[in-house]
Design a protein around this motif. Structure first.
Motif, PDB file in Angstrom:
ATOM      1  N   HIS A  78      49.837  39.691  33.925  1.00 43.03           N
ATOM      2  CA  HIS A  78      50.394  40.001  32.604  1.00 43.03           C
ATOM      3  C   HIS A  78      49.405  40.628  31.616  1.00 43.03           C
ATOM      4  O   HIS A  78      49.834  41.250  30.649  1.00 43.03           O
ATOM      5  CB  HIS A  78      50.981  38.733  31.971  1.00 43.03           C
ATOM      6  N   LEU A  79      48.116  40.423  31.828  1.00 43.66           N
ATOM      7  CA  LEU A  79      47.122  40.915  30.865  1.00 43.66           C
ATOM      8  C   LEU A  79      46.028  41.681  31.608  1.00 43.66           C
ATOM      9  O   LEU A  79      44.847  41.351  31.533  1.00 43.66           O
ATOM     10  CB  LEU A  79      46.512  39.734  30.086  1.00 43.66           C
ATOM     11  N   THR A  80      46.440  42.702  32.303  1.00 44.60           N
ATOM     12  CA  THR A  80      45.500  43.427  33.172  1.00 44.60           C
ATOM     13  C   THR A  80      44.358  44.083  32.398  1.00 44.60           C
ATOM     14  O   THR A  80      43.294  44.336  32.973  1.00 44.60           O
ATOM     15  CB  THR A  80      46.241  44.493  33.990  1.00 44.60           C
ATOM     16  N   HIS A  81      44.550  44.314  31.115  1.00 46.02           N
ATOM     17  CA  HIS A  81      43.480  44.963  30.334  1.00 46.02           C
ATOM     18  C   HIS A  81      42.272  44.040  30.154  1.00 46.02           C
ATOM     19  O   HIS A  81      41.172  44.503  29.843  1.00 46.02           O
ATOM     20  CB  HIS A  81      44.017  45.401  28.958  1.00 46.02           C
ATOM     21  N   ILE A  82      42.480  42.714  30.385  1.00 46.99           N
ATOM     22  CA  ILE A  82      41.358  41.772  30.262  1.00 46.99           C
ATOM     23  C   ILE A  82      40.585  41.644  31.579  1.00 46.99           C
ATOM     24  O   ILE A  82      39.467  41.146  31.594  1.00 46.99           O
ATOM     25  CB  ILE A  82      41.873  40.384  29.817  1.00 46.99           C
ATOM     26  N   GLN A  83      41.180  42.117  32.661  1.00 45.13           N
ATOM     27  CA  GLN A  83      40.585  41.926  33.995  1.00 45.13           C
ATOM     28  C   GLN A  83      39.097  42.276  34.063  1.00 45.13           C
ATOM     29  O   GLN A  83      38.310  41.528  34.654  1.00 45.13           O
ATOM     30  CB  GLN A  83      41.358  42.756  35.022  1.00 45.13           C
ATOM     31  N   PRO A  84      38.636  43.367  33.465  1.00 45.35           N
ATOM     32  CA  PRO A  84      37.208  43.705  33.571  1.00 45.35           C
ATOM     33  C   PRO A  84      36.285  42.675  32.924  1.00 45.35           C
ATOM     34  O   PRO A  84      35.091  42.632  33.243  1.00 45.35           O
ATOM     35  CB  PRO A  84      37.105  45.054  32.841  1.00 45.35           C
ATOM     36  N   TYR A  85      36.830  41.860  32.028  1.00 46.09           N
ATOM     37  CA  TYR A  85      35.991  40.897  31.303  1.00 46.09           C
ATOM     38  C   TYR A  85      35.969  39.511  31.943  1.00 46.09           C
ATOM     39  O   TYR A  85      35.209  38.642  31.510  1.00 46.09           O
ATOM     40  CB  TYR A  85      36.475  40.782  29.851  1.00 46.09           C
ATOM     41  N   VAL A  86      36.814  39.293  32.961  1.00 46.51           N
ATOM     42  CA  VAL A  86      36.872  37.986  33.620  1.00 46.51           C
ATOM     43  C   VAL A  86      35.682  37.838  34.566  1.00 46.51           C
ATOM     44  O   VAL A  86      35.376  38.739  35.343  1.00 46.51           O
ATOM     45  CB  VAL A  86      38.189  37.813  34.403  1.00 46.51           C
ATOM     46  N   SER A  87      35.017  36.694  34.489  1.00 46.98           N
ATOM     47  CA  SER A  87      33.890  36.429  35.382  1.00 46.98           C
ATOM     48  C   SER A  87      34.310  36.555  36.837  1.00 46.98           C
ATOM     49  O   SER A  87      35.398  36.130  37.226  1.00 46.98           O
ATOM     50  CB  SER A  87      33.360  35.012  35.133  1.00 46.98           C
ATOM     51  N   HIS A  88      33.458  37.162  37.638  1.00 44.46           N
ATOM     52  CA  HIS A  88      33.725  37.310  39.070  1.00 44.46           C
ATOM     53  C   HIS A  88      33.236  36.108  39.870  1.00 44.46           C
ATOM     54  O   HIS A  88      33.344  36.090  41.094  1.00 44.46           O
ATOM     55  CB  HIS A  88      33.052  38.579  39.593  1.00 44.46           C
ATOM     56  N   THR A  89      32.691  35.126  39.203  1.00 45.72           N
ATOM     57  CA  THR A  89      32.153  33.948  39.871  1.00 45.72           C
ATOM     58  C   THR A  89      33.267  33.115  40.488  1.00 45.72           C
ATOM     59  O   THR A  89      34.272  32.839  39.827  1.00 45.72           O
ATOM     60  CB  THR A  89      31.369  33.081  38.859  1.00 45.72           C
ATOM     61  N   PRO A  90      33.128  32.694  41.744  1.00 42.36           N
ATOM     62  CA  PRO A  90      34.144  31.832  42.369  1.00 42.36           C
ATOM     63  C   PRO A  90      34.269  30.494  41.647  1.00 42.36           C
ATOM     64  O   PRO A  90      33.355  30.058  40.940  1.00 42.36           O
ATOM     65  CB  PRO A  90      33.615  31.648  43.804  1.00 42.36           C
ATOM     66  N   THR A  91      35.396  29.837  41.839  1.00 47.39           N
ATOM     67  CA  THR A  91      35.651  28.554  41.183  1.00 47.39           C
ATOM     68  C   THR A  91      34.910  27.425  41.896  1.00 47.39           C
ATOM     69  O   THR A  91      34.476  27.571  43.044  1.00 47.39           O
ATOM     70  CB  THR A  91      37.153  28.245  41.164  1.00 47.39           C
ATOM     71  N   PRO A  92      34.777  26.272  41.230  1.00 47.54           N
ATOM     72  CA  PRO A  92      34.048  25.148  41.824  1.00 47.54           C
ATOM     73  C   PRO A  92      34.539  24.726  43.204  1.00 47.54           C
ATOM     74  O   PRO A  92      33.741  24.448  44.097  1.00 47.54           O
ATOM     75  CB  PRO A  92      34.250  24.033  40.792  1.00 47.54           C
ATOM     76  N   VAL A  93      35.873  24.666  43.406  1.00 53.51           N
ATOM     77  CA  VAL A  93      36.364  24.188  44.705  1.00 53.51           C
ATOM     78  C   VAL A  93      36.070  25.192  45.820  1.00 53.51           C
ATOM     79  O   VAL A  93      35.847  24.800  46.973  1.00 53.51           O
ATOM     80  CB  VAL A  93      37.870  23.857  44.639  1.00 53.51           C
ATOM     81  N   ILE A  94      36.037  26.473  45.494  1.00 53.32           N
ATOM     82  CA  ILE A  94      35.715  27.477  46.514  1.00 53.32           C
ATOM     83  C   ILE A  94      34.268  27.297  46.968  1.00 53.32           C
ATOM     84  O   ILE A  94      33.966  27.330  48.173  1.00 53.32           O
ATOM     85  CB  ILE A  94      35.949  28.896  45.968  1.00 53.32           C
ATOM     86  N   TYR A  95      33.365  27.091  46.030  1.00 54.42           N
ATOM     87  CA  TYR A  95      31.970  26.829  46.388  1.00 54.42           C
ATOM     88  C   TYR A  95      31.850  25.547  47.213  1.00 54.42           C
ATOM     89  O   TYR A  95      31.186  25.506  48.250  1.00 54.42           O
ATOM     90  CB  TYR A  95      31.108  26.693  45.130  1.00 54.42           C
ATOM     91  N   THR A  96      32.505  24.471  46.731  1.00 50.57           N
ATOM     92  CA  THR A  96      32.379  23.166  47.383  1.00 50.57           C
ATOM     93  C   THR A  96      32.929  23.190  48.799  1.00 50.57           C
ATOM     94  O   THR A  96      32.273  22.728  49.749  1.00 50.57           O
ATOM     95  CB  THR A  96      33.111  22.081  46.562  1.00 50.57           C
TER      96      THR A  96
END
Length: 488
Positions: A304-322
């Motif tokens: 819904h807010l694709t214009h914000i996509q470039p500003y979202v951190s690319h870092t994986p979430t905690p559960v993905i790391y764990t």
């Protein structure tokens, strides 16, 4: 999180299914559950008759067995057949929420209703205001639901305020208009719009929206020869009135071989987001950055807010790391993630390292079915780690963790989106103009649930109490480390 009878019935059903699975009588006894809960002369009828109550219970049980109601091919198929298929099932469909159509049909067909305050006045301005000829007068005004388009002009025109707006709870609660009625008055969830916030499920007063579970698969895993590892989100330590050590001990009593805190992965997420912020924002690549740990938020941006996509951190979430480092250590283990919300269930569908997901509601049902009192469990010691990641589940906790690992914490000017609704989404359309300037925020923390993950739609504790409990644990643990001269 508001308590209501449909929530209590859902939790009762979860507990009953858990008891049947534990006793090995799921196939032989599940068909009796609707009749036990609603006997012929029951005084607890919540719908038109005992037979409809039983039918609704049957379909809610289908969801708990892991089925979408749309999977039904024959109405005469008993629950015992679904139980057998669930026990033999290797894969599930991707649908997360399912709508019980029999329960859903109770809601209004249109949003505007004429009340008994209507005087049947001679002027009847409501009929002139309606451009669809949906209103007729027979002593009182009548709205034809087949013609009404819910424009609200009749309500504005009525001099007696006799026409009111009657909301459909699930539709009103959805911040992205992902749920709507079909021609039969049944709600349908548009997967292309849904951000898995779970608001519709919690808002429905009829219990018509159900979440599919993996309970059958999880119990099967616990009975297998494979090692089963519980990955517990940091918010779990606020869900029971007990110490974290007792909660870990209770989970192990259910049969889990190991309990790993997702807070370990949260520390990794915070470290990487701190590095990413320094590289992108302080390095001049972009004006600001938003956090990425809330999957419901990232789905909101993606859909819904694709214009914000470039500003979202690319870092994986905690559960993905764990889950990643757990699977690297023991590739053959089965991982079960204990989550506070629907969004996490959706997020883990794309992760090959997470086998199953369990909500806190389901955990509570498993503990109750097993007769495990968390308060009476032993206080098991936790793994030594930095407490920054344990602060993720409440608002401002993620930012605190990022600042903790940042080389330049004073350069972080945070702003907190604490809960997302339609007004917030509308304001986000201009976020590029309100962030990133010299005196403007440059790190935006997003929590779709107000208060953070402690208020996820699958949580079972008061969110404020849960946040305080976690904060107290962190404070005490930090004091202990300081007195012992330890570092996380």
């Amino acid at each position: 999180m508001a308590y209501n009878e449909s929530m209590l019935i859902r939790r009762d059903l979860l507990t009953r299914v858990c008891k049947l699975i534990r006793s090995g009588t799921l196939r032989s006894e599940i068909d009796r559950v609707p009749y036990i809960m609603r006997p012929r002369y029951s005084k607890e009828i919540t719908r038109c008759c005992v037979y409809k109550d039983r039918a609704v219970i049957k379909y809610r049980l289908m969801a708990i067995l892991g089925y979408d109601i749309r999977d039904e091919k024959d109405e005469l198929t008993p629950l015992s057949d679904y139980a057998r298929q669930a026990e033999e099932r290797k894969e599930q469909t991707e649908a997360i929420l399912t709508v019980v159509d029999l329960a859903c049909s109770s809601c209004v067909q249109v949003n505007y209703v004429v009340t008994n305050m209507c005087h049947g006045c001679i002027g009847h301005p409501c009929t002139f205001a309606c451009h669809k000829n949906a209103i007729t007068i027979d002593h009182q005004a009548r709205i034809d639901p087949g013609k009404c388009v819910s424009c609200g002009l009749c309500m504005k025109a009525c001099p007696f305020n006799a026409i009111i707006y009657q909301a459909v709870p699930c539709e009103q609660s959805c911040p992205v208009d992902a749920i709507s009625k079909d021609e039969h008055g049944i709600e349908h969830i548009n997967e292309e719009k849904c951000i898995y916030c779970g608001r519709c499920r919690e808002a429905c007063p009829y219990g018509a929206i159900m979440e599919k579970t993996y309970l059958v698969e999880i119990y099967r895993a616990l009975k297998s020869d494979k090692k089963v590892v519980a990955l517990v989100a940091p918010s779990i330590f606020g869900q029971f009135p007990a110490t974290p050590g007792k909660i870990v001990s209770a989970i192990k009593k259910l049969g889990f071989d190991q309990v790993v805190e997702v807070a370990e992965g949260a520390n990794m997420t915070a470290k990487h987001e701190a590095y990413e912020f320094e590289k992108k924002v302080l390095g001049g690549e972009q004006k600001f950055m938003t956090t990425s740990c809330c999957h419901s938020y990232t789905e909101l941006v993606r859909k819904h807010l694709t214009h914000i996509q470039p500003y979202v951190s690319h870092t994986p979430t905690p559960v993905i790391y764990t889950a990643g480092f757990v699977k690297r250590r023991e590739p053959d283990c089965i991982t079960v993630f204990f989550a506070p919300c629907l969004a996490k269930r959706h997020e883990t569908m794309v992760s090959k390292n997470i086998d199953w997901v369990m909500s806190y509601e389901e955990l509570g049902a498993m503990l109750q079915a097993a007769g495990i009192d968390v308060l009476k469990c032993e206080d098991e010691p936790l793994a030594e780690m930095d407490n920054a990641g344990r602060a993720f589940p409440y608002t401002q906790g993620v930012t605190e963790a990022v600042k903790h690992y940042s080389k330049n914490p004073d350069a972080i000017r945070p702003f907190f989106i604490d809960g997302v609704d339609r007004a917030v989404i509308k304001s986000l359309k201009t976020i590029e103009h309100t962030c990133g300037g010299p005196d403007q925020p440059n790190l935006i923390e997003f929590m779709v649930c107000q208060g953070g993950c402690v208020n996820g739609c699958a949580s079972i504790a008061n969110p404020r109490t849960a946040a305080r409990q976690i904060q107290t644990f962190i404070k005490n643990d930090n004091a202990r480390k300081e007195s012992e001269g330890k570092e996380g």
